[in-house]
Design an enzyme around this catalytic site. Structure first.
Site, short mmCIF file in Angstrom:
data_model
loop_
_atom_site.label_atom_id
_atom_site.label_comp_id
_atom_site.label_asym_id
_atom_site.label_seq_id
_atom_site.Cartn_x
_atom_site.Cartn_y
_atom_site.Cartn_z
CB CYS A 16 -2.36 -4.63 0.02
SG CYS A 16 -3.01 -6.09 -0.77
CB CYS A 17 2.05 -2.46 1.66
SG CYS A 17 3.13 -1.12 2.07
N PRO A 18 -0.19 -0.09 2.67
CG PRO A 18 -0.52 2.17 3.31
CD PRO A 18 -0.83 1.16 2.21
#
Length: 78
Positions: A16-18
């Site tokens: 998942c981000c980042p």
């Protein structure tokens, strides 16, 4: 659609981000100028984040190809 032949690949599915962007930055830095990295991601914000980063750093986003929920993102090192 012309075929893009990557010099290296990075699979960040499940991240998942980042993290997709962080891992992409590290891998692109290891490439030589003109080489292409194919990133496979399933985070829906990854294409936008990588595009913004590429524009800021002078690298080139060649293509984003979506297959279902998976994105294949092609970045060329400047």
């Amino acid at each position: 659609m012309s075929e893009i032949i990557p010099d290296d690949t990075l699979d960040v599915r499940g991240e998942c981000c980042p993290y997709p962007l962080i891992l992409t930055k590290k891998r692109v830095e290891a490439l030589k100028s003109g080489e292409i990295l194919k990133i496979t991601a399933d985070d829906p914000v990854a294409p936008q984040n990588i595009d913004s980063w590429a524009k800021k750093t002078g690298h080139k986003l060649l293509a984003v190809r979506q297959e279902g929920k998976v994105f294949n993102i092609f970045v060329q090192r400047s």
